[in-house]
Design a protein around this motif. Structure first.
Motif, PDB file in Angstrom:
ATOM      1  N   ASN A  70      85.519  58.653  52.146  1.00 19.60           N
ATOM      2  CA  ASN A  70      86.680  57.965  51.591  1.00 19.60           C
ATOM      3  C   ASN A  70      87.871  58.910  51.567  1.00 19.60           C
ATOM      4  O   ASN A  70      87.838  59.954  50.918  1.00 19.60           O
ATOM      5  N   LEU A  71      88.920  58.534  52.270  1.00 12.14           N
ATOM      6  CA  LEU A  71      90.160  59.301  52.255  1.00 12.14           C
ATOM      7  C   LEU A  71      91.344  58.421  51.846  1.00 12.14           C
ATOM      8  O   LEU A  71      92.503  58.750  52.101  1.00 12.14           O
ATOM      9  N   ASP A  72      91.031  57.313  51.179  1.00 14.33           N
ATOM     10  CA  ASP A  72      92.075  56.345  50.840  1.00 14.33           C
ATOM     11  C   ASP A  72      93.086  56.871  49.828  1.00 14.33           C
ATOM     12  O   ASP A  72      94.196  56.339  49.715  1.00 14.33           O
ATOM     13  N   ASP A  73      92.690  57.891  49.048  1.00 11.90           N
ATOM     14  CA  ASP A  73      93.611  58.362  48.017  1.00 11.90           C
ATOM     15  C   ASP A  73      94.713  59.264  48.569  1.00 11.90           C
ATOM     16  O   ASP A  73      95.614  59.664  47.833  1.00 11.90           O
ATOM     17  N   ILE A  74      94.662  59.605  49.849  1.00 10.40           N
ATOM     18  CA  ILE A  74      95.746  60.385  50.452  1.00 10.40           C
ATOM     19  C   ILE A  74      96.841  59.420  50.871  1.00 10.40           C
ATOM     20  O   ILE A  74      96.682  58.631  51.803  1.00 10.40           O
ATOM     21  N   GLN A  75      97.966  59.477  50.158  1.00  7.80           N
ATOM     22  CA  GLN A  75      99.075  58.559  50.382  1.00  7.80           C
ATOM     23  C   GLN A  75     100.383  59.343  50.430  1.00  7.80           C
ATOM     24  O   GLN A  75     100.448  60.509  50.026  1.00  7.80           O
ATOM     25  N   ASP A  76     101.432  58.687  50.928  1.00  4.60           N
ATOM     26  CA  ASP A  76     102.763  59.294  50.907  1.00  4.60           C
ATOM     27  C   ASP A  76     103.131  59.648  49.462  1.00  4.60           C
ATOM     28  O   ASP A  76     102.824  58.891  48.527  1.00  4.60           O
ATOM     29  N   TYR A  77     103.806  60.788  49.296  1.00  2.61           N
ATOM     30  CA  TYR A  77     104.197  61.219  47.957  1.00  2.61           C
ATOM     31  C   TYR A  77     105.451  62.065  48.082  1.00  2.61           C
ATOM     32  O   TYR A  77     105.503  63.012  48.871  1.00  2.61           O
TER      33      TYR A  77
END
Length: 458
Positions: free
Chosen positions: A90-97
């Motif tokens: 799961n790598l879904d928590d890597i988002q634009d910030y």
């Protein structure tokens, strides 16, 4: 620092509870209490960012204010890391910030990979004054000023007293932030088994990233500066001692009214974080199966980096040789320039038109491209500069007799960034009234000749 007994059993219970929550909780971004900390587990075991190898490892458990002055390494410019993170889970928590000085962009995503770019800025263009006007803060910002009993103890009298002492008479918020983070860096030693809450870290002088962040936040809030935690990971670059799977980490964000939120890492850097930081990535950071591949990297934490400006000594001492990297703040006249004379005191006659004085300049700034003289005082006129020597003229033709004060600004420019160091020279002027002599009437046989009036400067 206070020396209180350790409540080890209570700490172990709290740690066990947090660890259990960690296993069940994915990414929690801006937590402010122990029940939402997702940093624990595999942490980044870093005690010192690499800086030319000129530092000694921290092995002391309690600092008492020692024999070495903390070194402040000032940087400008940006750092960039282009990474490919892979894991089949799961790598879904890597988002634009995005923050004022930190930008994480997701460039591409598949079922098992995320390609990202992290850009961090090491120059903070803020003019925010100190103290912070709390009445002008919004509800979101004031939330990050409150006390969190047992975790971020803003009301701890020793923490509050130390923070206010460090803030002193400063009128610039960036300087207060930097000074508090200097104190934390100098007085807390890295210990992976160290306490986490602010008061215990203050008492014992040891912590890992959670404790560094909590103590820094408590001290900043104690002087009215909004601050909060951010959780994520770090990659194995810029001196962070983690494996190819990275490591979980916690750092802080500080609110500036004229910029918004600005990232800092109390373990390593003030008013910026390096580009190893991956914000809000908590699920698979440091976990088995994760691989971080560095595709490209620009910028380092070394004095050989193009953005390195200079190193100055802090007034804060430590038992060990330690460095803190710090962002360049153009509006903050950090001591990186020396001038001679330090002040000018002139006593002139009203019959004069003016005078001049010379200025010698030198700067700690790397790659100085030149110096400038500026003045907002009408009767101080900057002249030509030859290398590190400048000429300044004082024009009193429009001044009445009396006392005047003004200032001359001496500015060093670098090929890396402009206006990186400056010094102010106070100029005190007394214009004394001296009457013009009455002409003497010619006697018999004398000739009256009209001559021009000549003014001499001293």
């Amino acid at each position: 620092m206070r020396q209180h007994p350790l409540h080890l059993r209570a700490q172990l219970v709290i740690t066990a509870i947090i660890a259990a929550i960690l296993l069940a909780t994915p990414a929690i971004i801006l937590a402010d209490d122990p029940t939402t900390v997702t940093e624990l587990g595999v942490a980044a075991e870093i005690y010192e960012p690499e800086f030319d190898g000129n530092v000694s490892p921290d092995t002391v458990t309690i600092n008492s204010g020692g024999q070495y002055l903390l070194s402040i390494d000032v940087f400008a410019g940006t750092m960039t890391s282009h990474m490919l993170i892979s894991n089949s889970v799961n790598l879904d928590d890597i988002q634009d910030y995005d923050l004022a000085n930190y930008h994480l962009s997701v460039l591409n995503r598949t079922d098992t990979t995320v390609e990202i770019e992290v850009v961090t800025e090491r120059e903070v263009n803020t003019s925010a004054p100190y103290p912070v006007d709390s009445a002008a803060l919004g509800e979101e910002e004031t939330e990050w000023l409150t006390d969190r009993p047992g975790w971020i103890q803003v009301s701890d009298p020793d923490i509050a007293a130390q923070a206010n002492l460090l803030a002193g008479d400063s009128t610039i918020q960036a300087e207060v932030v930097d000074t508090i983070l200097q104190w934390v860096r100098a007085n807390v030693s890295y210990d992976y088994a160290g306490p986490m809450d602010a008061s215990s870290v203050y008492d014992q002088g040891r912590a890992y990233c959670v404790g560094y962040a909590n103590l820094s936040i408590a001290m900043l809030r104690a002087v009215g500066i909004p601050a909060r935690s951010v959780y994520g990971g770090v990659a194995n670059i810029n001196g962070w001692s983690v494996g190819e799977d990275g490591g979980r980490h916690q750092w802080i964000e500080v609110y500036y009214p004229d910029l918004g939120w600005v990232a800092s890492d109390p373990q390593a850097s003030s008013n910026f974080v390096d580009s190893a930081h991956i914000a809000n990535w908590t699920d698979q950071s440091g976990r088995e199966g994760t691989v971080i591949t560095i595709l490209d990297q620009q910028g380092t934490m070394s004095s050989s980096d193009a953005g390195y400006l200079y190193t100055v000594d802090s007034s804060i001492t430590s038992d060990y040789i330690r460095h803190l990297a710090s962002a360049h703040v153009p509006t903050w006249g950090r001591v990186a320039m020396s001038v001679n004379p330090g002040y000018v005191d002139l006593d002139l006659s009203s019959r004069m038109t003016g005078t001049s004085f010379a200025v010698e300049m030198s700067s700690l700034v790397k790659n100085v491209s030149g110096y400038r003289l500026e003045s907002a005082t009408s009767w101080i006129v900057p002249g030509a500069i030859d290398g590190t020597n400048g000429q300044v003229y004082v024009d009193i033709t429009s001044l009445e007799p009396g006392s005047y004060t003004g200032s001359l600004e001496v500015i060093a420019d670098s090929s890396t960034t402009n206006s990186v160091a400056r010094a102010s020279i106070p100029v005190l002027l007394d214009v004394n009234y001296v009457p013009t002599p009455e002409p003497v009437a010619p006697g018999p046989g004398d000739y009256w000749v009209s001559l021009p009036y000549i003014s001499f400067t001293n």
